[in-house]
Design a protein around this motif. Structure first.
Motif, PDB file in Angstrom:
ATOM      1  N   GLY A   8      14.803   6.843  27.371  1.00 14.11           N
ATOM      2  CA  GLY A   8      13.810   6.116  28.140  1.00 14.11           C
ATOM      3  C   GLY A   8      12.449   6.765  28.232  1.00 14.11           C
ATOM      4  N   GLY A   9      12.313   7.965  27.702  1.00 14.51           N
ATOM      5  CA  GLY A   9      11.021   8.612  27.735  1.00 14.51           C
ATOM      6  C   GLY A   9      10.033   7.935  26.810  1.00 14.51           C
ATOM      7  N   GLY A  35      21.460  14.908  38.732  1.00 16.52           N
ATOM      8  CA  GLY A  35      20.034  14.853  38.971  1.00 16.52           C
ATOM      9  C   GLY A  35      19.195  15.116  37.745  1.00 16.52           C
ATOM     10  N   TRP A  36      17.929  15.385  38.023  1.00 15.40           N
ATOM     11  CA  TRP A  36      16.934  15.543  36.976  1.00 15.40           C
ATOM     12  C   TRP A  36      16.066  16.766  37.209  1.00 15.40           C
ATOM     13  CZ3 TRP A  36      16.654  12.166  32.832  1.00 15.40           C
ATOM     14  CH2 TRP A  36      17.384  10.979  32.958  1.00 15.40           C
ATOM     15  N   ALA A  92       6.123  15.958  30.921  1.00 11.30           N
ATOM     16  CA  ALA A  92       7.122  17.005  30.749  1.00 11.30           C
ATOM     17  C   ALA A  92       8.284  16.452  29.943  1.00 11.30           C
ATOM     18  CB  ALA A  92       7.623  17.503  32.106  1.00 11.30           C
ATOM     19  N   VAL A  93       9.150  17.348  29.529  1.00 10.08           N
ATOM     20  CA  VAL A  93      10.455  16.952  29.037  1.00 10.08           C
ATOM     21  C   VAL A  93      11.372  16.855  30.246  1.00 10.08           C
ATOM     22  CG1 VAL A  93      12.431  17.546  27.594  1.00 10.08           C
ATOM     23  CG2 VAL A  93      10.108  18.016  26.793  1.00 10.08           C
ATOM     24  N   TRP A 113      23.717  20.164  30.884  1.00 11.67           N
ATOM     25  CA  TRP A 113      22.365  19.672  30.641  1.00 11.67           C
ATOM     26  C   TRP A 113      22.366  18.615  29.553  1.00 11.67           C
ATOM     27  CZ3 TRP A 113      18.432  21.144  33.697  1.00 11.67           C
ATOM     28  CH2 TRP A 113      18.503  22.376  34.355  1.00 11.67           C
ATOM     29  N   GLY A 114      21.484  17.646  29.706  1.00  9.94           N
ATOM     30  CA  GLY A 114      21.208  16.737  28.615  1.00  9.94           C
ATOM     31  C   GLY A 114      20.241  17.369  27.637  1.00  9.94           C
ATOM     32  N   GLN A 115      19.932  16.643  26.584  1.00  9.35           N
ATOM     33  CA  GLN A 115      19.073  17.182  25.530  1.00  9.35           C
ATOM     34  C   GLN A 115      17.592  17.058  25.856  1.00  9.35           C
ATOM     35  OE1 GLN A 115      20.243  14.150  25.513  1.00  9.35           O
ATOM     36  NE2 GLN A 115      18.584  12.841  24.763  1.00  9.35           N
ATOM     37  N   GLY A 116      17.264  16.266  26.834  1.00 10.81           N
ATOM     38  CA  GLY A 116      15.890  16.079  27.242  1.00 10.81           C
ATOM     39  C   GLY A 116      15.243  14.865  26.613  1.00 10.81           C
TER      40      GLY A 116
END
Length: 123
Positions: A8-9, A35-36, A92-93, A113-116
């Motif tokens: 979605g980025g 969360g994020w 940001a990432v 963690w996700g990959q960003g």
């Protein structure tokens, strides 16, 4: 094992909105905080928003309070970050995160963690 995949980025003008998604799979339960975080170029990774696994309680960094909203879908397979009134400083990432924690706030260490996904806000 838990897998987190962000999407979605993109590029958005200041004042605009984006919704990030985090697809959650694997072994998770009510003992996880979701969360994020975000990391801007040359800066440390910082907390953005978190919630209990149920999504009933949320917590936000001061600089995004009132602009960002964290939520989940009914099936608890996706965590969202709705970002409104975006500012240049939000560039940001963004990383989805999960931590074994019965509360609402991350305490460290983050377990997964996700990959960003890159969010770029133009002035």
């Amino acid at each position: 094992q838990v897998q987190l995949v962000e999407s979605g980025g993109g590029l958005v003008q200041a004042g605009g909105s984006l919704r990030l998604s985090c697809a959650v799979s694997g072994r998770t339960n009510s003992g996880y905080v979701m969360g994020w975080f975000r990391q801007a170029p040359g800066k440390e990774r910082e907390f953005v928003a978190s919630m209990t696994w149920s999504g009933d309680v949320t917590y936000y960094a001061h600089d995004v309070e009132g602009r960002f909203t964290i939520s989940r879908n009914n099936g608890k397979t996706t965590v969202y970050l709705q970002m409104n009134s975006l500012k240049l400083e939000d560039t940001a990432v963004y990383y989805c995160a999960a931590e074994r924690n019965f509360g609402v706030r991350f305490a460290g260490p983050v377990d997964y963690w996700g990959q960003g996904t890159q969010v770029t806000v133009s002035s």
